[in-house]
Every structure is written in C-alpha cells, then in structure tokens.
Design a protein around this motif. Structure first.
Motif, PDB file in Angstrom:
ATOM      1  N   HIS A  60     -90.738  50.070 -14.594  1.00  0.00           N
ATOM      2  CA  HIS A  60     -89.961  50.769 -15.628  1.00  0.00           C
ATOM      3  C   HIS A  60     -88.787  49.915 -16.097  1.00  0.00           C
ATOM      4  N   ALA A  61     -88.058  49.323 -15.163  1.00  0.00           N
ATOM      5  CA  ALA A  61     -86.902  48.494 -15.523  1.00  0.00           C
ATOM      6  C   ALA A  61     -87.342  47.295 -16.373  1.00  0.00           C
ATOM      7  N   ARG A  62     -88.422  46.657 -15.975  1.00  0.00           N
ATOM      8  CA  ARG A  62     -88.890  45.475 -16.705  1.00  0.00           C
ATOM      9  C   ARG A  62     -89.453  45.836 -18.082  1.00  0.00           C
ATOM     10  N   LEU A  63     -90.132  46.964 -18.180  1.00  0.00           N
ATOM     11  CA  LEU A  63     -90.624  47.390 -19.488  1.00  0.00           C
ATOM     12  C   LEU A  63     -89.457  47.745 -20.405  1.00  0.00           C
ATOM     13  N   GLY A  64     -88.420  48.344 -19.849  1.00  0.00           N
ATOM     14  CA  GLY A  64     -87.221  48.640 -20.637  1.00  0.00           C
ATOM     15  C   GLY A  64     -86.600  47.375 -21.202  1.00  0.00           C
ATOM     16  N   ARG A  65     -86.528  46.324 -20.385  1.00  0.00           N
ATOM     17  CA  ARG A  65     -85.993  45.036 -20.865  1.00  0.00           C
ATOM     18  C   ARG A  65     -86.893  44.443 -21.951  1.00  0.00           C
ATOM     19  N   ALA A  66     -88.199  44.512 -21.762  1.00  0.00           N
ATOM     20  CA  ALA A  66     -89.127  43.983 -22.770  1.00  0.00           C
ATOM     21  C   ALA A  66     -88.944  44.729 -24.100  1.00  0.00           C
ATOM     22  N   ALA A  67     -88.767  46.033 -24.030  1.00  0.00           N
ATOM     23  CA  ALA A  67     -88.565  46.829 -25.245  1.00  0.00           C
ATOM     24  C   ALA A  67     -87.248  46.451 -25.925  1.00  0.00           C
ATOM     25  N   ARG A  68     -86.175  46.333 -25.151  1.00  0.00           N
ATOM     26  CA  ARG A  68     -84.869  45.997 -25.740  1.00  0.00           C
ATOM     27  C   ARG A  68     -84.882  44.623 -26.401  1.00  0.00           C
ATOM     28  N   ARG A  69     -85.678  43.694 -25.886  1.00  0.00           N
ATOM     29  CA  ARG A  69     -85.743  42.327 -26.430  1.00  0.00           C
ATOM     30  C   ARG A  69     -86.603  42.246 -27.696  1.00  0.00           C
ATOM     31  N   THR A  70     -87.266  43.336 -28.068  1.00  0.00           N
ATOM     32  CA  THR A  70     -88.160  43.342 -29.221  1.00  0.00           C
ATOM     33  C   THR A  70     -87.607  44.271 -30.291  1.00  0.00           C
ATOM     34  N   ASP A  71     -87.388  43.739 -31.480  1.00  0.00           N
ATOM     35  CA  ASP A  71     -86.872  44.554 -32.581  1.00  0.00           C
ATOM     36  C   ASP A  71     -87.955  45.496 -33.103  1.00  0.00           C
ATOM     37  N   ARG A 105     -94.802  40.300 -23.802  1.00  0.00           N
ATOM     38  CA  ARG A 105     -93.663  40.678 -22.968  1.00  0.00           C
ATOM     39  C   ARG A 105     -94.030  41.773 -21.976  1.00  0.00           C
ATOM     40  N   VAL A 106     -94.835  42.725 -22.407  1.00  0.00           N
ATOM     41  CA  VAL A 106     -95.272  43.806 -21.520  1.00  0.00           C
ATOM     42  C   VAL A 106     -96.149  43.244 -20.406  1.00  0.00           C
ATOM     43  N   GLU A 157     -90.788  52.303 -30.477  1.00  0.00           N
ATOM     44  CA  GLU A 157     -90.863  52.701 -29.069  1.00  0.00           C
ATOM     45  C   GLU A 157     -92.063  52.071 -28.375  1.00  0.00           C
ATOM     46  N   LEU A 158     -91.848  51.727 -27.128  1.00  0.00           N
ATOM     47  CA  LEU A 158     -92.892  51.274 -26.212  1.00  0.00           C
ATOM     48  C   LEU A 158     -93.179  52.432 -25.264  1.00  0.00           C
TER      49      LEU A 158
END
Length: 189
Positions: A60-71, A105-106, A157-158
């Motif tokens: 969950h933490a890593r997917l959150g980071r991947a989402a934040r890094r993608t516009d 990224r995911v 959203e991811l």
C-alpha cells in the motif's frame, strides 16, 4: 488474496462501453463468447496474483508513492483488439505513455514490496470485453469496435483490486471484484 492494480473507467465511460458491447452481443457468433460485465471492466496495470497479507502494508505504501509520482492524465476508450483468437478487448487513446509509466511504477512497487511478479512484459493497454474457450473468428467484432470512440476522462486514481474467482461452477458466473485500496495521482487528491 488475489490482487491486481488497475485504472477503473468512470461510470459515464462504462455506460458508453455498455452500448458498444450491446451491439457486439447481437452479432452472429456472439453466443460463443463469454462477455465480461461492468464490474470486470478495468485497465489492469499489474497482475499480482496471490499476495500474502503481511505484504499489504508495504505494498500500500509503495503504491501510494507510485501514484503520487504520476500526474493525472487524459484517457478514453478507443477501438479494439484481440489476443490470439480467444480474447477480445477495447483499447485506449490519450495519455498512453503516462498509463505505461504508471504500469511500470506499479510493477516496480509490487516487486519491491516482495510480491512475486510474473515475467515483465511491455504494457499493452486493454480492457477485456469477451473471452472464448476455443479459437473463434473475432474479425466481425473487431470491425465493429474499430468505430468505437469513447469520451475522454481524466485518470486521477490508482486502484488496488481484489479478485475472487467463481467457485460455484454455474455457467456464466463472473469473478467478483472489490477495490481494497485507492490512491490519487499526483496532486489530484
């Protein structure tokens, strides 16, 4: 639990797709295909398979980071394609490069979280609308899908989705999907 990460089309785009699928199921030979339903309409970014629950907090933490890094990016349902003679899908147009980047990224996030991922392949944006048990001539369906142009939406959203395969043996039973996590892209939240 059986998981995958995805982009989920909004209700309006699902309604557009439903109208297109309604035309497809009236074509000769449509009865040989198993048609997916709205709950199964998604762009899979990374299929993770069975994931141990102890990996979920890090995932969950890593997917959150991947989402934040993608516009956020524009996308629309567009045209169609097939995998062999057994899977029929609707494609996408718009921010395909960003969609591929998000998929990369995911995939990396899942691997770093300890999820045993299958061999890495180049991402092909597709939303499966039908499958066949045996080789089927998909050309009439592809010809109809060539004309399909959905309206654009902004992917913001991811989603992390749990998949429960049918177990009853009832013909036509569909998998059940449950969103178990969602993260806004970039500054969308």
């Amino acid at each position: 639990m059986r998981l995958f990460a995805a982009v989920l089309p909004p209700e309006e785009q699902q309604t557009e797709l439903a109208h297109a699928v309604d035309r497809l199921v009236r074509l000769p030979g449509a009865e040989r295909l198993r048609w997916t339903s709205r709950p199964g309409w998604h762009f899979t970014l990374a299929f993770m398979g069975e994931v141990d629950e102890e990996l979920l907090p890090d995932l969950h933490a890593r997917l959150g980071r991947a989402a934040r890094r993608t516009d956020p990016f524009p996308l629309r349902l567009h045209g169609g394609g097939h995998f062999g003679r057994r899977a029929l899908w609707v494609g996408a147009a718009g921010g395909i490069d960003t969609l591929r980047l998000l998929a990369e990224r995911v995939d990396a996030a899942a691997r770093r979280a300890g999820v045993a991922m299958d061999e890495h392949r180049r991402y092909q944006a597709h939303l499966t609308v039908a499958r066949a048990r045996h080789d089927t001539d998909l050309r009439p369906f592809l010809a109809e899908l060539d004309r399909f142009e959905g309206r654009r939406w902004q992917v913001a959203e991811l989603a992390l989705v749990r998949s429960r395969l049918p177990g009853s043996g009832v013909p036509g039973e569909q998998p059940r999907y449950e969103t178990v996590g969602a993260w806004p892209l970039g500054g969308a939240g």
